[in-house]
Enzyme design. Structure first.
Site, PDB file in Angstrom:
ATOM      1  N   LYS A 138     -59.612  29.966  -2.011  1.00 51.56           N
ATOM      2  CA  LYS A 138     -59.936  29.501  -0.850  1.00 51.56           C
ATOM      3  C   LYS A 138     -59.481  28.294  -0.152  1.00 51.56           C
ATOM      4  CE  LYS A 138     -64.297  30.140  -2.379  1.00 51.56           C
ATOM      5  NZ  LYS A 138     -63.932  30.739  -3.468  1.00 51.56           N
ATOM      6  N   ILE A 139     -59.224  27.241  -1.258  1.00 52.32           N
ATOM      7  CA  ILE A 139     -58.717  25.952  -0.545  1.00 52.32           C
ATOM      8  C   ILE A 139     -57.402  26.117  -0.394  1.00 52.32           C
ATOM      9  CG2 ILE A 139     -58.622  23.464  -1.009  1.00 52.32           C
ATOM     10  CD1 ILE A 139     -61.008  23.684  -2.591  1.00 52.32           C
ATOM     11  N   ASP A 158     -50.355  31.014  -9.369  1.00 52.28           N
ATOM     12  CA  ASP A 158     -51.616  31.542  -9.593  1.00 52.28           C
ATOM     13  C   ASP A 158     -51.535  32.886 -10.282  1.00 52.28           C
ATOM     14  OD1 ASP A 158     -54.515  32.760  -9.108  1.00 52.28           O
ATOM     15  OD2 ASP A 158     -54.392  31.378  -7.365  1.00 52.28           O
ATOM     16  N   PRO A 191     -58.868  25.695 -10.586  1.00 51.60           N
ATOM     17  CA  PRO A 191     -60.123  25.089 -11.267  1.00 51.60           C
ATOM     18  C   PRO A 191     -59.547  24.503 -12.412  1.00 51.60           C
ATOM     19  CG  PRO A 191     -60.133  27.660 -11.546  1.00 51.60           C
ATOM     20  CD  PRO A 191     -58.720  27.167 -10.632  1.00 51.60           C
ATOM     21  N   ARG A 219     -59.396  18.984  -9.663  1.00 52.95           N
ATOM     22  CA  ARG A 219     -60.325  18.139 -10.969  1.00 52.95           C
ATOM     23  C   ARG A 219     -59.266  17.374 -11.615  1.00 52.95           C
ATOM     24  NH1 ARG A 219     -63.892  19.342  -8.204  1.00 52.95           N
ATOM     25  NH2 ARG A 219     -65.670  20.376  -8.715  1.00 52.95           N
ATOM     26  N   ASP A 243     -57.644  12.417  -5.591  1.00 49.29           N
ATOM     27  CA  ASP A 243     -59.053  12.428  -4.855  1.00 49.29           C
ATOM     28  C   ASP A 243     -59.917  12.435  -5.788  1.00 49.29           C
ATOM     29  OD1 ASP A 243     -60.861  12.323  -2.624  1.00 49.29           O
ATOM     30  OD2 ASP A 243     -61.367  14.458  -3.048  1.00 49.29           O
ATOM     31  N   GLU A 248     -63.626   9.903 -13.827  1.00 47.49           N
ATOM     32  CA  GLU A 248     -64.088   9.414 -12.378  1.00 47.49           C
ATOM     33  C   GLU A 248     -65.918   9.126 -12.518  1.00 47.49           C
ATOM     34  OE1 GLU A 248     -63.164  12.656 -10.088  1.00 47.49           O
ATOM     35  OE2 GLU A 248     -65.256  13.097  -9.906  1.00 47.49           O
ATOM     36  N   HIS A 280     -63.255  11.248  -4.667  1.00 53.51           N
ATOM     37  CA  HIS A 280     -63.952  12.490  -4.602  1.00 53.51           C
ATOM     38  C   HIS A 280     -64.364  12.751  -3.251  1.00 53.51           C
ATOM     39  CE1 HIS A 280     -65.170  16.101  -7.458  1.00 53.51           C
ATOM     40  NE2 HIS A 280     -64.913  16.541  -6.330  1.00 53.51           N
TER      41      HIS A 280
HETATM   42  P1  NAD Z   1     -61.199  29.384  -5.909  1.00 52.73           P
HETATM   43  O1  NAD Z   1     -62.045  29.917  -6.879  1.00 52.73           O
HETATM   44  O2  NAD Z   1     -61.211  29.872  -4.365  1.00 52.73           O
HETATM   45  O3  NAD Z   1     -59.702  29.307  -6.119  1.00 52.73           O
HETATM   46  C1  NAD Z   1     -59.281  28.919  -7.380  1.00 52.73           C
HETATM   47  C2  NAD Z   1     -57.680  29.655  -7.417  1.00 52.73           C
HETATM   48  O4  NAD Z   1     -57.502  29.358  -8.875  1.00 52.73           O
HETATM   49  C3  NAD Z   1     -57.946  31.199  -7.581  1.00 52.73           C
HETATM   50  O5  NAD Z   1     -57.063  31.903  -6.674  1.00 52.73           O
HETATM   51  C4  NAD Z   1     -57.601  31.614  -9.061  1.00 52.73           C
HETATM   52  O6  NAD Z   1     -56.996  32.699  -9.309  1.00 52.73           O
HETATM   53  C5  NAD Z   1     -56.699  30.322  -9.463  1.00 52.73           C
HETATM   54  N1  NAD Z   1     -56.294  29.988 -10.818  1.00 52.73           N
HETATM   55  C6  NAD Z   1     -57.259  30.395 -12.031  1.00 52.73           C
HETATM   56  N2  NAD Z   1     -56.588  29.957 -13.113  1.00 52.73           N
HETATM   57  C7  NAD Z   1     -55.544  29.354 -12.596  1.00 52.73           C
HETATM   58  C8  NAD Z   1     -54.405  28.745 -13.417  1.00 52.73           C
HETATM   59  N3  NAD Z   1     -54.427  28.878 -14.733  1.00 52.73           N
HETATM   60  N4  NAD Z   1     -53.275  28.558 -12.993  1.00 52.73           N
HETATM   61  C9  NAD Z   1     -53.193  28.172 -11.451  1.00 52.73           C
HETATM   62  N5  NAD Z   1     -54.183  29.005 -10.634  1.00 52.73           N
HETATM   63  C10 NAD Z   1     -55.491  29.545 -11.193  1.00 52.73           C
HETATM   64  O7  NAD Z   1     -61.391  27.961  -5.454  1.00 52.73           O
HETATM   65  P2  NAD Z   1     -61.531  26.763  -4.534  1.00 52.73           P
HETATM   66  O8  NAD Z   1     -62.497  27.027  -3.574  1.00 52.73           O
HETATM   67  O9  NAD Z   1     -60.080  27.143  -3.740  1.00 52.73           O
HETATM   68  O10 NAD Z   1     -61.555  25.544  -5.239  1.00 52.73           O
HETATM   69  C11 NAD Z   1     -60.417  25.239  -5.988  1.00 52.73           C
HETATM   70  C12 NAD Z   1     -60.893  23.942  -6.838  1.00 52.73           C
HETATM   71  O11 NAD Z   1     -61.019  22.549  -6.138  1.00 52.73           O
HETATM   72  C13 NAD Z   1     -62.399  24.135  -7.547  1.00 52.73           C
HETATM   73  O12 NAD Z   1     -62.252  24.773  -8.685  1.00 52.73           O
HETATM   74  C14 NAD Z   1     -62.555  22.505  -7.551  1.00 52.73           C
HETATM   75  O13 NAD Z   1     -62.310  22.161  -9.136  1.00 52.73           O
HETATM   76  C15 NAD Z   1     -61.859  21.761  -6.659  1.00 52.73           C
HETATM   77  N6  NAD Z   1     -62.500  21.221  -5.465  1.00 52.73           N
HETATM   78  C16 NAD Z   1     -62.217  19.963  -5.258  1.00 52.73           C
HETATM   79  C17 NAD Z   1     -63.099  19.206  -4.145  1.00 52.73           C
HETATM   80  C18 NAD Z   1     -63.130  17.916  -3.710  1.00 52.73           C
HETATM   81  O14 NAD Z   1     -63.728  17.460  -2.991  1.00 52.73           O
HETATM   82  N7  NAD Z   1     -61.867  17.252  -4.254  1.00 52.73           N
HETATM   83  C19 NAD Z   1     -64.024  20.449  -3.466  1.00 52.73           C
HETATM   84  C20 NAD Z   1     -64.260  21.621  -3.765  1.00 52.73           C
HETATM   85  C21 NAD Z   1     -63.532  22.139  -4.860  1.00 52.73           C
END
Ligand code: NAD
Length: 314
Positions: A138-139, A158, A191, A219, A243, A248, A280
Site C-alpha cells: 500500500k505504501i 517484492d 514489512p 522498520r 524514520d 528506537e 517514527h
Molecule cells: P503492505 O502489507 O501493504 O505491503 C508490504 C509489501 O511488502 C507487500 O507488497 C509484500 O508483498 C512486500 N514484501 C513481503 N515480503 C517482502 C520481501 N521479503 N521483500 C520485499 N518486499 C516484501 O504494507 P504497507 O502498508 O505498505 O506497509 C509497509 C511497512 O511499512 C509496514 O510493514 C510497516 O512496517 C511500515 N510502516 C511504517 C510506518 C511509519 O510511520 N514509519 C507506518 C506504517 C507502516
C-alpha cells in the site's frame, strides 16, 4: 480515541508501554489496544490472558511486536489497522528525500544565522534518477505514483509483483541485489520479517552505487545500523533518511532532552550532515490518526461479535 469510542467502552488511557512490568495495569479489562513500541511477546501475552484479556487491537499496520501464533494458541483474538493512510507515510518519505537532496534543513539553519551563501547546497534533479522501491504494498505503491510524477525511473523488489504498477508507472521488478546495483535512491517499504531483517547489510550495501540515497520509513531492523554507519563514513552511502530505528524503543516518542544519550549508534548518526532522523513520524497526520482510532474500535466491535473480517490477525 475518546472521540472514536463514542461512549461504547470504558477506556483506561495509560501513558506507558506494555511490558511484563506494566501488564498488570490491564487488570479488570477485557481488551487492550497497543502500538508499535509495546511488547506483546509470549510471557506478556500469558500474563494478559491470566488477567482476563481476550482481545488485542493494534493501532498499527505492522505487527512484528506481537507473537501472533502464541496469542492465537491461548485464545486471544487480535486485529490491526492495515491501512490508515498510506499517503501519509509515502508523502513523508518523499519529504525526507527532498530534504536530504536539497539540503533544506541546513539551508534553513544557515539562514537563521544570517548566512545566505549557497556553498555546499548543490542538490540533484529527481527527474531521470532510478529509484528502487523495496516492497510495493500500500505504501510502496503511493511512493511509486508520486515519484512517477517526478519523472523517476522506477524499479522494485517484492515477491508479489503488482501488474497495475508495471502498466501505470512502468515499474520494473527485479531481485534485491540488482535493485541495489541500479538505484540512485533506495526506499524501504517491506514489512519486518525473518527474510527482510537486515536485508540492508555490509554485503548488500557494497553492491550499491557509491553515494546512494537510502531511506528507511519501514522498520528499523530492515537494515543493519552499524553497516549503514560504516558506509556513511566511507561515503558509500551518500544520504540516509531514517524514520525508524532498530533501537528506537525507549528513545522514540519521548522527550529525552534532559538525559545523557547512551546509544552510541544514534550518537554517531546524529553527527552526519547527510543523515536525516525523525522519530517514527511518517504516519503522523490528522487523517491517519482519525482513521486509526475509528478502525480500532470497529475492529474491537467485530472481534467481540465474532464477525469474520480481513483486519483480524490469524
Ligand atoms: P503492505 O502489507 O501493504 O505491503 C508490504 C509489501 O511488502 C507487500 O507488497 C509484500 O508483498 C512486500 N514484501 C513481503 N515480503 C517482502 C520481501 N521479503 N521483500 C520485499 N518486499 C516484501 O504494507 P504497507 O502498508 O505498505 O506497509 C509497509 C511497512 O511499512 C509496514 O510493514 C510497516 O512496517 C511500515 N510502516 C511504517 C510506518 C511509519 O510511520 N514509519 C507506518 C506504517 C507502516
Amino acid at each position: 480515541m475518546e472521540q472514536a469510542n463514542k461512549g461504547r467502552h470504558r477506556l483506561k488511557l495509560l501513558d506507558t508501554y506494555l511490558s511484563l512490568d506494566t501488564a498488570d495495569l490491564a487488570k479488570d479489562c477485557k481488551a487492550i489496544s497497543i502500538f508499535t513500541e509495546d511488547d506483546a511477546t509470549a510471557p506478556i501475552l500469558d500474563r494478559l490472558h491470566e488477567l482476563g484479556i481476550r482481545f488485542i487491537v493494534l493501532r498499527s499496520a505492522g505487527y512484528n511486536n506481537i507473537d501472533v501464533a502464541h496469542a492465537k494458541q491461548i485464545g486471544i483474538k487480535m486485529a490491526r489497522v492495515p491501512e490508515y493512510s498510506p499517503n501519509a507515510i509515502a508523502e513523508f518519505t518523499i519529504g525526507i528525500m527532498l530534504a536530504l537532496n536539497r539540503k533544506l534543513i541546513r539551508t534553513h539553519n544557515r539562514i537563521m544565522e544570517m548566512n545566505f551563501s549557497l556553498d555546499g547546497l548543490v542538490g540533484f534533479d529527481m527527474n531521470g534518477k532510478t529509484v528502487g522501491i523495496v516492497g510495493t504494498g500500500k505504501i510502496g505503491q503511493v511512493v511509486a505514483k508520486i515519484l512517477n510524477g517526478f519523472g523517476c525511473r522506477l524499479i522494485a523488489y517484492d515477491p508479489i509483483e503488482n501488474n497495475e504498477l508495471k502498466k501505470k508507472y512502468e515499474v520494473v521488478y527485479t531481485d534485491f541485489d540488482n535493485l541495489c546495483r541500479q538505484s540512485d535512491i533506495i526506499t524501504l517499504h517491506a514489512p519486518l520479517l525473518k527474510e527482510t531483517k537486515h536485508m540492508v547489510n555490509e554485503k548488500t550495501i557494497s553492491c550499491m552505487k557509491k553515494g546512494v540515497m537510502l531511506i528507511n520509513a519501514g522498520r528499523g531492523a530492515l537494515l543493519n545500523t552499524q553497516s549503514v554507519i560504516d558506509a556513511l563514513k566511507s561515503g558509500q552511502i551518500g544520504y540516509f533518511g531514517m524514520d525508524v530505528y532498530e533501537e528506537e524503543k525507549g528513545l522514540y516518542f519521548e522527550d529525552h532532552s534532559e538525559d545523557i544519550l547512551k546509544d552510541d549508534k544514534m550518537a554517531r548518526l546524529m553527527t552526519f550532515r547527510n543523515v536525516m532522523i525523525s522519530s517514527h513520524q511518517a504516519f503522523l497526520t490528522d487523517t491517519a490518526l482519525r482513521n486509526i482510532a475509528d478502525t480500532t474500535f470497529e475492529n474491537l466491535h467485530k472481534l467481540e461479535k465474532g464477525i469474520a473480517f480481513d483486519n483480524e490477525l490469524k
